[in-house]
Design an enzyme around this catalytic site. Structure first.
Site, PDB file in Angstrom:
ATOM      1  N   PHE A  81       0.865  -1.194   0.000  1.00 60.10           N
ATOM      2  CA  PHE A  81       0.000   0.000   0.000  1.00 60.10           C
ATOM      3  C   PHE A  81       0.890   1.230   0.000  1.00 60.10           C
ATOM      4  CE2 PHE A  81      -2.320   3.616   1.487  1.00 60.10           C
ATOM      5  CZ  PHE A  81      -3.492   3.533   0.753  1.00 60.10           C
ATOM      6  N   ASP A 120       9.184   3.010   2.297  1.00 64.03           N
ATOM      7  CA  ASP A 120       7.987   3.806   2.565  1.00 64.03           C
ATOM      8  C   ASP A 120       7.688   3.695   4.053  1.00 64.03           C
ATOM      9  OD1 ASP A 120       5.482   4.858   2.943  1.00 64.03           O
ATOM     10  OD2 ASP A 120       4.598   3.946   1.153  1.00 64.03           O
ATOM     11  N   LYS A 123       2.057  11.372   7.039  1.00 67.70           N
ATOM     12  CA  LYS A 123       1.184  11.129   8.187  1.00 67.70           C
ATOM     13  C   LYS A 123       1.625  11.878   9.462  1.00 67.70           C
ATOM     14  CE  LYS A 123      -1.308   7.265   6.470  1.00 67.70           C
ATOM     15  NZ  LYS A 123      -0.963   6.095   5.685  1.00 67.70           N
TER      16      LYS A 123
HETATM   17  C1  LIG Z   1      -1.070   6.176   4.207  1.00 65.51           C
HETATM   18  C2  LIG Z   1       0.057   5.634   3.409  1.00 65.51           C
HETATM   19  C3  LIG Z   1       0.424   6.205   2.184  1.00 65.51           C
HETATM   20  C4  LIG Z   1      -0.368   7.301   1.506  1.00 65.51           C
HETATM   21  O1  LIG Z   1      -0.466   8.463   2.249  1.00 65.51           O
HETATM   22  P1  LIG Z   1      -1.630   9.537   1.895  1.00 65.51           P
HETATM   23  O2  LIG Z   1      -1.303  10.712   2.760  1.00 65.51           O
HETATM   24  O3  LIG Z   1      -2.927   8.886   2.242  1.00 65.51           O
HETATM   25  O4  LIG Z   1      -1.521   9.832   0.447  1.00 65.51           O
HETATM   26  C5  LIG Z   1       1.538   5.695   1.545  1.00 65.51           C
HETATM   27  N1  LIG Z   1       2.230   4.674   2.071  1.00 65.51           N
HETATM   28  C6  LIG Z   1       1.904   4.098   3.238  1.00 65.51           C
HETATM   29  C7  LIG Z   1       2.732   2.980   3.772  1.00 65.51           C
HETATM   30  C8  LIG Z   1       0.789   4.536   3.937  1.00 65.51           C
HETATM   31  O5  LIG Z   1       0.439   3.941   5.081  1.00 65.51           O
END
Ligand SMILES: *Cc1c(COP(=O)(O)O)cnc(C)c1O
Length: 404
Positions: free
Chosen positions: A142, A227, A256
């Site tokens: 994700f 990520d 985040k």
């Molecule tokens: C939430 C998330 C994203 C995307 O972030 P947004 O601010 O919703 O675009 C990307 N990678 C990971 C691992 C995430 O948990």
């Protein structure tokens, strides 16, 4: 649900795109680990907005920084300098040991920016023929919701009828270093991966996997892009989840909790080579690096460290994990987690996780199901021992029931 709650829910349903299916609670206030609904019921937040509010709801110091900055200057665009960007760069570089920073807004934008940057690095530094760059990603990843990103998702829900998608991605199983080795070609520019797969259900890779990944990437001149948008900033009990693996990424993505949930702030952090390929006019964002975002992010990083939230996440996470493992319930298939990134996977026969989350709501806990049978648990990192024990009592009460 009372009349007013039904009204909010019905109005959302009437006017809004139905791209979410929220639990039936309408929240209007938050403080620390707690949130309140419109009727004054209090809940322990065990989602933390997918780890965007690691610092707790409405943290007073982040709030003060935001209000103070909002009075002074909010947006200049990058056509001009502002007096918050330089200190933000210095502080995030010092905190994470990074050399270069690219500020963006959402997490998905940070991922997109990393994809663009490693491709450019591939062509201009590694010498990959133009248009041939390959990026390796993992099944069940994700990384966000933009078109570029959903194109390399393996979740049919995420992809179906959104194509055509961009080429240049190869998908391998998560946690399998041999698969990475086999997938690397001379045109591979990067391996993009989550240290722990969050949305997939808190999937922790086998120990030694990332050490092997690091070796393979270095040996093949492939940029390791971690990520850490969900795992980073203390969630797993370390500043970055890579520290559990004893490795360093070439490119790290944060988002985040970089703003403590006040405002979308994300960043690409890299060695000098990758972000060094971007020249004026080649990439940008109107809001990226704006003074309000920088002031908020500076405060969000400061409180994380000054208030010992990372150590607290390690300590309370261990307590929470032990407590969940002590629950004797035949609904539970597995409990897993690192720091305060926890999950309870139910036996398929136990019924859908959503039912358990609704039952938890009635006991004053908001948690989120993922993938039918998994309840994820990720409270703000300011949670106390008493609050962990309070939550555990309620999890035990619900998990010993049968909702099948
Ligand atoms: C939430 C998330 C994203 C995307 O972030 P947004 O601010 O919703 O675009 C990307 N990678 C990971 C691992 C995430 O948990």
């Amino acid at each position: 649900m009372s009349a007013s709650v039904i009204d909010f829910v019905a109005t959302e349903a009437r006017f809004g795109a139905h791209n979410y299916e929220p639990i039936g609670v309408v929240l209007s206030r938050g403080e620390g680990v707690w949130v309140w609904d419109t009727e004054g019921n209090r809940y322990l937040d065990c989602l933390s907005a997918y780890s965007a509010v690691n610092q707790g709801h409405c943290h007073p110091k982040i709030l003060a920084a935001m209000v103070e900055q909002a009075h002074r200057l909010t947006l200049t665009s990058r056509a001009f300098h502002n007096d918050q960007l330089a200190p933000f760069y210095e502080e995030i570089a010092a905190l994470t040991g990074s050399h270069k920073v690219l500020p963006m807004n959402s997490g998905a934008e940070a991922v997109e920016s990393a994809v663009k940057s490693v491709r450019k690095w591939g062509y201009e530094v590694k010498g990959v023929p133009d248009g041939q760059a390959e990026i390796i990603v993992c099944a069940n990843n994700f990384h966000g919701r933009t078109l570029g990103i959903v194109g390399f998702s393996t979740d049919p829900e995420t992809r179906t009828h959104f194509g055509p998608f961009a080429p240049g991605f190869r998908i391998i199983p998560f946690g399998d270093a041999a698969a990475l080795e086999a997938a690397i070609t001379p045109n591979t520019v990067a391996f993009l991966v989550e240290p722990i797969q969050g949305e997939a259900g808190v999937i922790i890779p086998p120990s030694g996997y990332f050490a092997e990944v690091r070796k393979l990437c270095s040996a093949n001149n492939v940029m390791l892009v971690l990520d850490e948008i969900q795992t980073g900033l203390g969630r797993t009990g370390k500043l970055l989840a890579e520290q559990h693996e004893g490795i360093e990424a070439d490119v790290t993505l944060l988002g985040k909790a970089l703003s403590g949930g006040f405002y979308p702030v994300s960043a690409v952090l890299s060695n000098i080579d990758v972000l060094g390929t971007l020249r004026p006019g080649q990439h940008g964002s109107t809001f990226g690096g704006n003074p309000l975002a920088c002031a908020v992010a500076r405060a969000a990083m400061r409180v994380l460290v000054e208030e010992g939230m990372i150590e607290n996440a390690a300590r309370q996470g261990a307590r929470f994990l032990d407590g969940l493992r002590d629950i004797r319930a035949n609904t539970i298939r597995e409990v897993r987690g690192r720091g305060l990134m926890l999950a309870v996977e139910l036996h398929p026969e136990a019924g859908r996780a959503r039912r358990y989350c609704e039952a938890l709501q009635s006991k004053g806990i908001l948690a989120k199901d993922t993938h039918e049978h998994t309840i994820r648990i990720a409270p703000p990192l300011v949670i106390t021992t008493d609050q962990v024990d309070w939550a555990l009592e309620r999890f035990a009460a619900i998990l010993t029931q049968d909702f099948s």
